[in-house]
Design a protein around this motif. Structure first.
Motif, PDB file in Angstrom:
ATOM      1  N   ALA A  73       0.928  -1.216  -0.073  1.00  0.00           N
ATOM      2  CA  ALA A  73      -0.035   0.195   0.017  1.00  0.00           C
ATOM      3  C   ALA A  73       0.930   1.193   0.177  1.00  0.00           C
ATOM      4  O   ALA A  73       1.837   1.352   0.733  1.00  0.00           O
ATOM      5  CB  ALA A  73      -0.894   0.014   1.106  1.00  0.00           C
ATOM      6  N   ASP A  74       0.413   2.089  -0.714  1.00  0.00           N
ATOM      7  CA  ASP A  74       1.294   3.488  -1.006  1.00  0.00           C
ATOM      8  C   ASP A  74       0.354   4.554   0.035  1.00  0.00           C
ATOM      9  O   ASP A  74      -0.825   4.677   0.233  1.00  0.00           O
ATOM     10  CB  ASP A  74       1.108   3.869  -2.149  1.00  0.00           C
ATOM     11  N   VAL A  75       1.054   4.958   1.007  1.00  0.00           N
ATOM     12  CA  VAL A  75       0.338   5.718   2.245  1.00  0.00           C
ATOM     13  C   VAL A  75       1.292   7.301   1.885  1.00  0.00           C
ATOM     14  O   VAL A  75       2.321   7.274   1.786  1.00  0.00           O
ATOM     15  CB  VAL A  75       1.014   5.445   3.439  1.00  0.00           C
ATOM     16  N   SER A  76       0.381   8.315   2.179  1.00  0.00           N
ATOM     17  CA  SER A  76       1.128   9.696   2.191  1.00  0.00           C
ATOM     18  C   SER A  76       1.761  10.030   3.242  1.00  0.00           C
ATOM     19  O   SER A  76       1.570   9.338   4.264  1.00  0.00           O
ATOM     20  CB  SER A  76      -0.416  10.783   2.236  1.00  0.00           C
ATOM     21  N   GLU A  77       2.730  10.771   3.033  1.00  0.00           N
ATOM     22  CA  GLU A  77       3.829  11.228   4.003  1.00  0.00           C
ATOM     23  C   GLU A  77       3.191  11.710   5.493  1.00  0.00           C
ATOM     24  O   GLU A  77       3.647  11.559   6.667  1.00  0.00           O
ATOM     25  CB  GLU A  77       4.730  11.885   3.656  1.00  0.00           C
ATOM     26  N   PRO A 109      11.252   2.277   5.455  1.00  0.00           N
ATOM     27  CA  PRO A 109      11.768   3.607   6.121  1.00  0.00           C
ATOM     28  C   PRO A 109      11.989   4.717   5.191  1.00  0.00           C
ATOM     29  O   PRO A 109      12.346   5.755   5.834  1.00  0.00           O
ATOM     30  CB  PRO A 109      13.168   2.864   6.685  1.00  0.00           C
ATOM     31  N   THR A 110      11.575   4.553   3.907  1.00  0.00           N
ATOM     32  CA  THR A 110      11.854   5.661   3.112  1.00  0.00           C
ATOM     33  C   THR A 110      10.629   6.228   2.377  1.00  0.00           C
ATOM     34  O   THR A 110       9.518   5.326   2.371  1.00  0.00           O
ATOM     35  CB  THR A 110      13.158   5.643   1.919  1.00  0.00           C
ATOM     36  N   VAL A 111      10.690   7.490   2.075  1.00  0.00           N
ATOM     37  CA  VAL A 111       9.418   8.139   1.115  1.00  0.00           C
ATOM     38  C   VAL A 111      10.069   8.367  -0.097  1.00  0.00           C
ATOM     39  O   VAL A 111      11.248   8.741  -0.583  1.00  0.00           O
ATOM     40  CB  VAL A 111       9.010   9.422   1.684  1.00  0.00           C
ATOM     41  N   ASP A 112       9.168   8.030  -1.192  1.00  0.00           N
ATOM     42  CA  ASP A 112       9.520   8.454  -2.577  1.00  0.00           C
ATOM     43  C   ASP A 112       9.582   9.903  -2.693  1.00  0.00           C
ATOM     44  O   ASP A 112       8.771  10.604  -2.293  1.00  0.00           O
ATOM     45  CB  ASP A 112       8.445   7.770  -3.458  1.00  0.00           C
TER      46      ASP A 112
END
Length: 229
Positions: A73-77, A109-112
Motif C-alpha cells: 500500500a502507498d501511504v501519504s507522508e 523506512p523511506t519516502v519516494d
C-alpha cells in the motif's frame, strides 16, 4: 617387474584423472539444477529452455513464499508517521463484495522523493481469497476509542479569532454557539473531546442559515434522512 609397476602407476594415475573429470562434470551438472530456497507458488516464469542463466538478468522464477499474498500500500507522508506494526487493516479488493482483514507487517523506512508516498506491507488473514496483482483499497485503524462524535458538517471551522464551534439547541429551541475541542476524524464524522455532552442537540446541517439566538424547531437527523429519501 619395474616396467609392470610403472605401467600400474600410470594406469592408476589415469584412473584418478578420469575420476577427477567425472567429479567436475557432476559438479557442473549439479549447478544446472535450479532449487527453490523456500516452498511456495510459482507466480512468474522467465526461464526459457536453452537460454543462459545470468545473475545480472531477470529472475528465472518468481515464487510466492508459502503461497502467502500481501498488500503493498502507498501511504501519504502525512499519514505515515501514524502507522505502527500490527495495526488492524480492512481491505476491499476489486471484485470482492465483502471486506478482508489484515495487519501492518512492514513500514518501509523511506519516502519516494517524487510522489511523497511511503510504502506499507500488509499481511492478509485470508490470502487464498485474492490473487497476486489485484488492486485493493485499505483502511488502517491507527487509533480506536469510544467517545462522542458528530457529523463533520456540524462543526464550524475556526474563524475571527475563535476555535472550532457548533450550534447547540437548548431545551426551548434556542440556538447557541459552543466552542468544542475535536479529536479523530474518520470519513464524515469527527470526535468531540470537550464542549458537548451526551444527549446535546446540535445543528447538523444548514448551519450557515442559523444564528445564535434564533429559535428553531429541530428535526432529528434520522427523520430528515427518511424524508429526503
Amino acid at each position: 617387474m619395474d616396467a609392470a609397476q610403472q605401467g600400474l602407476v600410470a594406469a592408476e594415475a589415469q584412473v584418478r584423472v578420469a575420476e577427477a573429470q567425472i567429479a567436475d562434470v557432476q559438479l557442473n551438472l549439479r549447478r544446472t539444477e535450479v532449487v527453490s530456497p523456500v516452498a511456495g507458488i510459482v507466480s512468474q516464469r522467465n526461464a526459457q529452455i536453452g537460454a543462459i542463466a545470468s545473475a545480472a538478468g531477470q529472475p528465472m522464477f518468481v515464487i510466492i513464499r508459502d503461497g502467502l499474498v500481501e498488500l503493498q500500500a502507498d501511504v501519504s507522508e502525512s499519514d505515515l508517521l501514524k502507522l505502527e506494526l500490527g495495526q488492524t487493516v480492512a481491505l476491499r479488493p476489486v471484485g470482492l463484495s465483502d471486506t478482508l482483514r489484515g495487519t501492518v507487517r512492514l513500514i518501509e523506512p523511506t519516502v519516494d522523493a517524487q510522489t511523497r508516498l511511503g510504502r506499507v506491507r500488509i499481511s492478509l488473514e485470508e490470502p487464498g481469497r485474492v490473487r497476486a496483482g489485484l488492486f485493493a483499497e485499505a483502511e488502517i485503524l491507527v487509533e480506536e476509542r469510544e467517545g462522542l462524535t458528530l457529523p463533520v458538517s456540524a462543526v464550524a471551522a475556526p474563524a475571527e479569532g475563535r476555535g472550532e464551534t457548533v450550534l447547540r439547541v437548548t431545551g426551548d429551541g434556542v440556538v447557541e454557539r459552543v466552542a468544542v475541542t475535536t479529536g479523530i476524524r474518520d470519513g464524515g464524522t469527527v470526535e468531540i473531546l470537550d464542549g458537548l455532552g451526551a444527549g446535546d442537540r446540535v445543528v447538523a446541517r444548514a448551519g450557515a442559515f442559523v444564528r445564535p439566538g434564533d429559535r428553531i424547531n429541530p428535526i432529528p437527523a434520522e427523520t430528515a434522512d427518511l424524508a429526503s429519501n
